[in-house]
Design a protein around this motif. Structure first.
Motif, PDB file in Angstrom:
ATOM      1  N   PRO A 208      55.257  45.959  36.524  1.00 50.88           N
ATOM      2  CA  PRO A 208      54.118  45.282  35.530  1.00 50.88           C
ATOM      3  C   PRO A 208      52.736  45.441  36.004  1.00 50.88           C
ATOM      4  O   PRO A 208      52.642  45.435  37.248  1.00 50.88           O
ATOM      5  CB  PRO A 208      54.883  44.077  35.630  1.00 50.88           C
ATOM      6  CG  PRO A 208      55.975  44.147  36.383  1.00 50.88           C
ATOM      7  CD  PRO A 208      56.171  45.357  37.030  1.00 50.88           C
ATOM      8  N   GLU A 209      51.754  45.347  35.267  1.00 48.44           N
ATOM      9  CA  GLU A 209      50.503  45.141  35.329  1.00 48.44           C
ATOM     10  C   GLU A 209      50.096  44.020  35.097  1.00 48.44           C
ATOM     11  O   GLU A 209      50.235  43.502  34.198  1.00 48.44           O
ATOM     12  CB  GLU A 209      49.723  46.356  34.583  1.00 48.44           C
ATOM     13  CG  GLU A 209      49.819  47.814  35.088  1.00 48.44           C
ATOM     14  CD  GLU A 209      49.035  48.640  34.373  1.00 48.44           C
ATOM     15  OE1 GLU A 209      48.567  48.608  33.248  1.00 48.44           O
ATOM     16  OE2 GLU A 209      48.423  49.880  35.209  1.00 48.44           O
ATOM     17  N   ILE A 210      49.110  43.526  36.009  1.00 49.56           N
ATOM     18  CA  ILE A 210      48.702  42.029  35.675  1.00 49.56           C
ATOM     19  C   ILE A 210      47.161  42.051  35.311  1.00 49.56           C
ATOM     20  O   ILE A 210      46.614  42.780  35.924  1.00 49.56           O
ATOM     21  CB  ILE A 210      48.870  41.253  36.818  1.00 49.56           C
ATOM     22  CG1 ILE A 210      50.537  40.992  37.123  1.00 49.56           C
ATOM     23  CG2 ILE A 210      47.868  39.890  36.910  1.00 49.56           C
ATOM     24  CD1 ILE A 210      50.686  40.237  38.340  1.00 49.56           C
ATOM     25  N   ILE A 211      46.766  41.402  34.198  1.00 53.78           N
ATOM     26  CA  ILE A 211      45.408  41.254  33.699  1.00 53.78           C
ATOM     27  C   ILE A 211      45.234  39.941  33.507  1.00 53.78           C
ATOM     28  O   ILE A 211      45.763  39.022  32.931  1.00 53.78           O
ATOM     29  CB  ILE A 211      45.435  42.226  32.497  1.00 53.78           C
ATOM     30  CG1 ILE A 211      45.906  43.637  32.682  1.00 53.78           C
ATOM     31  CG2 ILE A 211      44.043  42.084  31.891  1.00 53.78           C
ATOM     32  CD1 ILE A 211      46.032  44.344  31.552  1.00 53.78           C
ATOM     33  N   PHE A 212      44.174  39.478  34.076  1.00 54.01           N
ATOM     34  CA  PHE A 212      43.318  38.297  34.004  1.00 54.01           C
ATOM     35  C   PHE A 212      42.526  38.242  32.784  1.00 54.01           C
ATOM     36  O   PHE A 212      41.989  39.386  32.332  1.00 54.01           O
ATOM     37  CB  PHE A 212      42.632  37.779  35.217  1.00 54.01           C
ATOM     38  CG  PHE A 212      43.716  37.472  36.372  1.00 54.01           C
ATOM     39  CD1 PHE A 212      44.880  36.871  36.250  1.00 54.01           C
ATOM     40  CD2 PHE A 212      43.442  38.334  37.606  1.00 54.01           C
ATOM     41  CE1 PHE A 212      45.752  36.955  37.429  1.00 54.01           C
ATOM     42  CE2 PHE A 212      44.165  38.189  38.617  1.00 54.01           C
ATOM     43  CZ  PHE A 212      45.384  37.485  38.655  1.00 54.01           C
ATOM     44  N   ASP A 213      42.246  37.076  32.048  1.00 53.33           N
ATOM     45  CA  ASP A 213      41.258  36.833  31.097  1.00 53.33           C
ATOM     46  C   ASP A 213      39.838  37.737  31.702  1.00 53.33           C
ATOM     47  O   ASP A 213      39.415  37.643  32.685  1.00 53.33           O
ATOM     48  CB  ASP A 213      40.573  35.369  31.122  1.00 53.33           C
ATOM     49  CG  ASP A 213      41.800  34.754  30.280  1.00 53.33           C
ATOM     50  OD1 ASP A 213      42.629  35.145  29.567  1.00 53.33           O
ATOM     51  OD2 ASP A 213      41.899  33.402  30.362  1.00 53.33           O
ATOM     52  N   ASN A 214      39.783  38.328  30.745  1.00 48.61           N
ATOM     53  CA  ASN A 214      38.286  39.285  30.651  1.00 48.61           C
ATOM     54  C   ASN A 214      38.538  40.260  32.150  1.00 48.61           C
ATOM     55  O   ASN A 214      37.531  40.753  32.465  1.00 48.61           O
ATOM     56  CB  ASN A 214      37.049  38.511  30.822  1.00 48.61           C
ATOM     57  CG  ASN A 214      37.012  37.577  29.701  1.00 48.61           C
ATOM     58  OD1 ASN A 214      37.231  38.139  28.427  1.00 48.61           O
ATOM     59  ND2 ASN A 214      36.366  36.150  29.749  1.00 48.61           N
ATOM     60  N   GLU A 215      39.766  40.603  32.639  1.00 49.44           N
ATOM     61  CA  GLU A 215      39.763  41.138  33.622  1.00 49.44           C
ATOM     62  C   GLU A 215      39.094  41.006  34.947  1.00 49.44           C
ATOM     63  O   GLU A 215      38.770  41.866  35.532  1.00 49.44           O
ATOM     64  CB  GLU A 215      39.675  42.754  33.031  1.00 49.44           C
ATOM     65  CG  GLU A 215      40.535  43.191  31.820  1.00 49.44           C
ATOM     66  CD  GLU A 215      40.387  44.771  31.511  1.00 49.44           C
ATOM     67  OE1 GLU A 215      39.616  45.500  32.444  1.00 49.44           O
ATOM     68  OE2 GLU A 215      41.074  45.268  30.687  1.00 49.44           O
ATOM     69  N   VAL A 216      39.005  39.821  34.942  1.00 47.99           N
ATOM     70  CA  VAL A 216      37.911  39.343  36.263  1.00 47.99           C
ATOM     71  C   VAL A 216      39.124  39.129  37.321  1.00 47.99           C
ATOM     72  O   VAL A 216      40.329  39.059  37.088  1.00 47.99           O
ATOM     73  CB  VAL A 216      37.422  38.055  36.048  1.00 47.99           C
ATOM     74  CG1 VAL A 216      36.418  38.251  34.941  1.00 47.99           C
ATOM     75  CG2 VAL A 216      38.255  36.768  35.611  1.00 47.99           C
ATOM     76  N   GLN A 217      38.466  39.291  38.656  1.00 47.80           N
ATOM     77  CA  GLN A 217      39.194  39.339  39.891  1.00 47.80           C
ATOM     78  C   GLN A 217      38.986  37.769  40.464  1.00 47.80           C
ATOM     79  O   GLN A 217      39.421  37.217  41.356  1.00 47.80           O
ATOM     80  CB  GLN A 217      39.047  40.336  40.883  1.00 47.80           C
ATOM     81  CG  GLN A 217      39.289  41.657  40.174  1.00 47.80           C
ATOM     82  CD  GLN A 217      40.811  41.642  39.721  1.00 47.80           C
ATOM     83  OE1 GLN A 217      41.605  41.063  40.735  1.00 47.80           O
ATOM     84  NE2 GLN A 217      41.153  42.251  38.922  1.00 47.80           N
ATOM     85  N   LYS A 218      37.780  37.187  40.049  1.00 45.40           N
ATOM     86  CA  LYS A 218      37.519  35.894  40.547  1.00 45.40           C
ATOM     87  C   LYS A 218      36.832  35.156  39.548  1.00 45.40           C
ATOM     88  O   LYS A 218      36.177  35.733  38.565  1.00 45.40           O
ATOM     89  CB  LYS A 218      36.068  36.387  41.703  1.00 45.40           C
ATOM     90  CG  LYS A 218      35.861  35.119  42.345  1.00 45.40           C
ATOM     91  CD  LYS A 218      34.780  35.330  43.550  1.00 45.40           C
ATOM     92  CE  LYS A 218      34.138  34.339  44.316  1.00 45.40           C
ATOM     93  NZ  LYS A 218      33.277  34.421  45.274  1.00 45.40           N
TER      94      LYS A 218
END
Length: 587
Positions: free
Chosen positions: A293-303
């Protein structure tokens, strides 16, 4: 005399490969002799008696003589005649002409000709001519393949035509033409081999190994089709674009996640399909490539950023094959229930130490087992400024001339802009940007530095300003400030002086008034010590028994344990009251 000739055969039917035997008999006395002659179509006579044998039988009626001719005729003898002649001294007898039917085969073997030479397409009608010239009679031709046979023979030509419709089964098949003749030595079989062009079968796709596949592997897709004629040509299409030609195997790899769901199909063709405008295409297949699985946060941010005390929400999406269930953890504590593809983390009144959360995505492959991906997201928690410490770093009270440092310690995120302000006159003394500690350095403390110092911290959080202040007191001990004379009144024998109480230097101060009549300070008189009523207030002192029309000097002394400050005024005594102008003398 010679009797009538008796013949064993009325005609000669033979072939060129066999000997023919015929008997000619007569009764005569004396015994007759025989002559055998062959006569060709040009009436050329040839004596062939040497090929005969005589036998004789004696009886009362006379001698019976038989001549037996054994001869192998040639094709030149055909349609000629054979004649037997008996002769004795009394008479001559000739037989009637015996017809010669001499069979001879063709000189050549038969040949086969395809009317339309070369390869033929399946479904076409083919005509095969089998023929051979010469021979008597002409050769007999027989086809061993089914079809419509037409005989087009003549007296000198043996010819048969085989008409048939070919299909793919005829490719490489042989049709034989059998030539026979009464001359049994002539027997030939010739063959014709068909080259039939036909279409390959509709292709089908096969995968090695069977799907699903996994990222990183290299796999093969096979385009399976029964071979056509001529040889098949292959085309591969990936997502509608031509990928590779003329190979029945498409190798894909190393596989990536982007290969998942790709549509693949193949075309098979040859000269036959091209000529007949036939399109042979496999059913398309979509690749099934499994991956973590690939994980993506909102707007692809890391912080992300949050404000302490406020509610906070972050979404974690998961893409993968197979699909994954997603949940949130922090410090190995599960915060949310696993949900399909999306998990929403809601934090109520977030605290500054809540900075790291983990998104977990878990999928289960029937072929490759459990697939787990974990991805952290750092949340920077902003919080408003707070002055955690403000102090004068020297021991108080302190003496004039000493260096000193004031320290302001601010706890905030992001870092604050810190300003020092002297509250007495609201003077901005210094400013430091993006700091957690700020120092105000005074190289040599002065009594004027006494007072309250304010530390102001300002932070911008998500476009909004937040500020806080704290204060500390700086106490510098010194001699008192110089008294400030407000009024000096001179009469004929009296004087009154009024002054304002200034800063006491950080210690208890007292006041004394001295006065004298000449510049040298002779006959100096002084008052008792006067107590300090408080800064900003005023004191008044009256002097009596002064000489008329005399210049007097008046000195105000402010003193504490650290020293004294003085100011001096002068005035003339007269018979009339007047106010003298102050004269400031600092000692």
């Amino acid at each position: 005399p010679v009797s009538d000739i008796s013949l064993s055969e009325t005609k000669v039917e033979t072939d060129v490969s066999s000997n023919f035997t015929i008997r000619c008999s007569v009764v005569s006395r004396p015994a007759a002799t025989f002559t055998w002659k062959k006569i060709n179509v040009d009436e050329l006579q040839v004596d062939i008696t040497s090929y005969s044998q005589i036998s004789m039988y004696y009886s009362i009626d006379g001698e019976t003589v038989t001549s037996v001719l054994t001869f192998r005729f040639s094709k030149l003898d055909n349609n000629g005649f054979l004649q037997c002649e008996a002769n004795n001294s009394f008479s001559v007898r000739q037989s009637r002409n015996i017809p010669l039917n001499v069979y001879y085969p063709p000189e050549n073997i038969p040949s086969i000709k395809q009317v339309k030479p070369g390869p033929v397409d399946a479904g076409e009608t083919v005509y095969l001519h089998c023929s051979v010239y010469g021979g008597y009679p002409i050769a007999k031709l027989i086809w061993d393949c089914p079809g419509l046979v037409t005989n087009q023979s003549s007296e000198t030509l043996s010819a048969v035509i085989l008409q048939l419709v070919v299909d793919r089964k005829y490719d490489g098949k042989r049709c034989s033409c059998l030539a026979t003749h009464p001359d049994l030595s002539y027997k030939h079989t010739i063959q014709h081999t068909f080259t039939v062009y036909y279409s390959p079968s509709i292709p089908k796709l096969s995968t090695i190994p069977e799907m699903p596949w996994f990222v990183g592997n290299t796999t093969n897709v096979l385009c399976l089709s029964d071979e056509g004629n001529p040889k098949s040509v292959f085309q591969w299409f990936v997502n509608g674009k031509l990928k590779k030609e003329n190979n029945s195997v498409l190798t894909i790899g190393p596989l990536t996640k982007n290969d998942d769901t790709l549509e693949i199909f193949c075309n098979v063709m040859n000269e036959y399909t091209t000529r007949h405008e036939i399109l042979l295409t496999s059913e398309p297949r979509n690749l099934d490539v499994e991956y973590y699985p690939e994980i993506i946060f909102d707007n692809e941010v890391q912080k992300l950023f949050a404000v302490e005390g406020e509610n906070f929400t972050v979404k974690c999406w998961s893409n993968g094959n197979p699909s994954a269930k997603v949940h949130w953890e922090a410090s190995k504590v599960q915060f949310t229930v696993p949900e399909e593809s999306l998990s929403v983390l809601n934090v109520y009144r977030i605290e500054r130490d809540q900075q790291l959360f983990m998104c977990h995505a878990v999928s289960v492959s029937k072929k490759y087992g459990k697939l787990v991906t974990t991805k952290p997201i750092e949340i920077e928690v902003f919080y408003r400024p707070n002055v955690s410490k403000i102090e004068v770093m020297n021991t108080l009270p302190m003496s004039e001339g000493q260096p000193t440092t004031l320290q302001c310690q601010v706890d905030s995120n992001p870092l604050s802009n810190v300003s020092w302000i002297y509250t007495h006159n609201r003077t901005l003394l210094s400013k430091n940007n993006n700091v957690s500690k700020s120092y105000l350095n005074i190289s040599s403390a002065h009594c004027l530095d006494n007072g309250i110092y304010q530390c102001k911290a300002v932070t911008t959080i998500l476009g909004k300003l937040y500020s806080t202040t704290a204060q500390t007191n700086l106490s510098v001990i010194s001699k008192p400030d110089i008294p400030s004379v407000l009024h000096l009144f001179c009469g004929s024998t009296t004087a009154n002086i009024v002054w304002t109480i200034m800063y006491n230097g950080g210690d208890i101060q007292r006041f004394k008034v001295q006065y004298w009549a000449d510049e040298n300070g002779a006959e100096k008189r002084e008052s008792n010590y006067l107590d300090d009523p408080g800064i900003g207030k005023s004191l008044k002192y009256e002097m009596n028994g002064l000489r008329e029309k005399t210049m007097y000097y008046f000195q105000i002394i402010a003193s504490n344990l650290f020293g004294e400050s003085t100011t001096t005024e002068h005035c003339n005594t007269t018979g009339t009251y007047k106010q003298c102008k102050p004269l400031l003398i600092i000692i």
